[in-house]
Design an enzyme around this catalytic site. Structure first.
Site, mmCIF file in Angstrom:
data_model
loop_
_atom_site.group_PDB
_atom_site.id
_atom_site.type_symbol
_atom_site.label_atom_id
_atom_site.label_comp_id
_atom_site.label_asym_id
_atom_site.label_seq_id
_atom_site.Cartn_x
_atom_site.Cartn_y
_atom_site.Cartn_z
ATOM 1 N N SER A 157 -68.329 25.465 25.710
ATOM 2 C CA SER A 157 -68.743 25.647 27.101
ATOM 3 C C SER A 157 -69.879 24.711 27.489
ATOM 4 O O SER A 157 -69.924 24.225 28.632
ATOM 5 C CB SER A 157 -69.155 27.103 27.353
ATOM 6 N N ASP A 158 -70.784 24.421 26.567
ATOM 7 C CA ASP A 158 -71.909 23.541 26.869
ATOM 8 C C ASP A 158 -71.429 22.182 27.383
ATOM 9 O O ASP A 158 -72.070 21.559 28.239
ATOM 10 C CB ASP A 158 -72.768 23.292 25.624
ATOM 11 N N GLY A 159 -70.291 21.731 26.835
ATOM 12 C CA GLY A 159 -69.769 20.418 27.198
ATOM 13 C C GLY A 159 -69.466 20.284 28.681
ATOM 14 O O GLY A 159 -69.463 19.170 29.219
#
Length: 375
Positions: A157-159
């Site tokens: 998700s950070d991406g």
């Protein structure tokens, strides 16, 4: 124009309702003072000459917004010095045959998004002074990546925060619509492995999908900062995505769905706990997820995608936490969960817990609050 229209509507509604509460319990002057205090505290203690990996690069996404709000040239120079130190690059390998995009902190991990978030700030600095060297490596890396048949680049998700805004920023610089096409292709893949349609939230990555993984009380375990990365990333994308983009509605729907879900998960104290739907999993305040959420809500209100009357109470509570609990007397931002990938039961997060990316998130939220107060 949207902001002027929104301001006119607000003025009209306030004129007809003398008892209407203020937008947020603060003033533009007070928030600008907080931004100055927080950013000066950080920059006086941390040299600009640090690597271009995500933890530091995320700070610079907030620093650029703080510069835009205040015009403080010293803050602009800080990001310029950081970019020069890193030679306007992320991971530095020149051998495309060895480029990787699984997790890694070495120079071979060129296509790993944590090494690409720096391109956001390089693109912003380029727009202020159009020297092609500032975006040369960004173009080389992203255009090579887009030439591959792979679509699974954003597998965590950070991406979505790290790289989605790179795609829209580079589109505006180059005019190449492939950036927008690949943005959606990669985003669509991310949704297929991390998006929970019922909860309207994102798992951090495929390892944490329910019921394979559960919180301590057997609930779905959505990590606050992980969803904060996505919510803030969607706001940044929608800021730059053309209004006539064929997939714009898909991004708007995800953003508005998350806004609804996150509103229900906010604590009475204003923060979001590290496991969004199970406060007992890792109880207590946490700043990085909260700051990203407050930024996203403020951006949505300021740009007409979130209803002011519905979501200002969320902002009001969130800012009360950010300004009264997270902010320490000396300007340090506390209660930031350390680097990690999940909510960890028993992990200590207190007033001394601070990080570069947590400060960056705080600067994003407070800068967007100034925009609301200037309407």
């Amino acid at each position: 124009m949207k902001r002027l229209y929104a301001a006119a509507l607000v003025a009209a509604s306030l004129a007809g309702c003398a008892s209407a509460p203020p937008a947020v319990d603060t003033s533009e002057q007070e928030v600008v003072g907080i931004i100055n205090k927080v950013n000066n505290y950080w920059q006086q203690r941390e040299p600009a000459q640090k690597w271009a990996f995500w933890d530091i690069a995320a700070y610079h996404t907030g620093n650029i917004e703080a510069y835009r709000i205040t015009g403080n040239k010293a803050w602009l120079k800080y990001s310029q010095d950081w970019a020069e130190h890193n030679q306007w690059q992320g991971a530095k390998s020149t051998n495309k045959a060895t480029w990787k995009y699984q997790y890694g902190e070495t120079d071979d991990h060129v296509m790993f998004g944590d090494w690409q978030i720096c391109f956001q700030t390089y693109a912003d600095l380029y727009q202020l002074d159009r020297d092609p060297k500032k975006i040369a490596r960004a173009r080389e890396v992203m255009e090579y990546q887009m030439s591959t048949p792979n679509k699974d680049y954003w597998w965590w998700s950070d991406g979505l925060y790290m790289v989605m805004p790179v795609m829209t920023k580079m589109y505006h610089i180059t005019g190449d619509k492939k950036y927008l096409a690949k943005l959606y292709e990669y985003f669509d893949y991310s949704n297929s492995i991390m998006w929970d349609k019922d909860a309207q939230l994102y798992y951090r990555d495929a390892r944490y999908v329910y019921p394979k993984h559960q919180s301590v009380n057997g609930k779905k375990d959505f990590w606050s900062r992980g969803d904060g990365w996505v919510f803030a990333g969607l706001a940044k994308v929608l800021q730059d995505l053309p209004m006539d983009d064929p997939h714009r509605t898909d991004f708007v729907v995800k953003f508005q769905g998350m806004a609804q879900a996150l509103k229900k998960a906010q604590s009475e104290e204003g923060y979001w706990t590290r496991s969004l739907l199970d406060p007992q999993h890792a109880p207590g305040p946490e700043t990085s997820g909260t700051a990203f959420f407050v930024y996203g809500y403020l951006w949505g209100i300021n740009n007409g995608l979130l209803e002011r009357e519905e979501y200002l109470p969320v902002v009001r509570k969130g800012w009360r936490y950010l300004s009264k609990t997270a902010l320490q007397a000396d300007g340090k931002i506390g209660y930031v969960q350390p680097i990690g990938d999940r909510a960890i039961p028993g992990q200590v997060v207190d007033q001394n817990s601070t990080t570069a990316f947590g400060v960056g998130a705080y600067l994003l939220a407070s800068s967007e609050l100034v925009r609301l107060l200037r309407q």
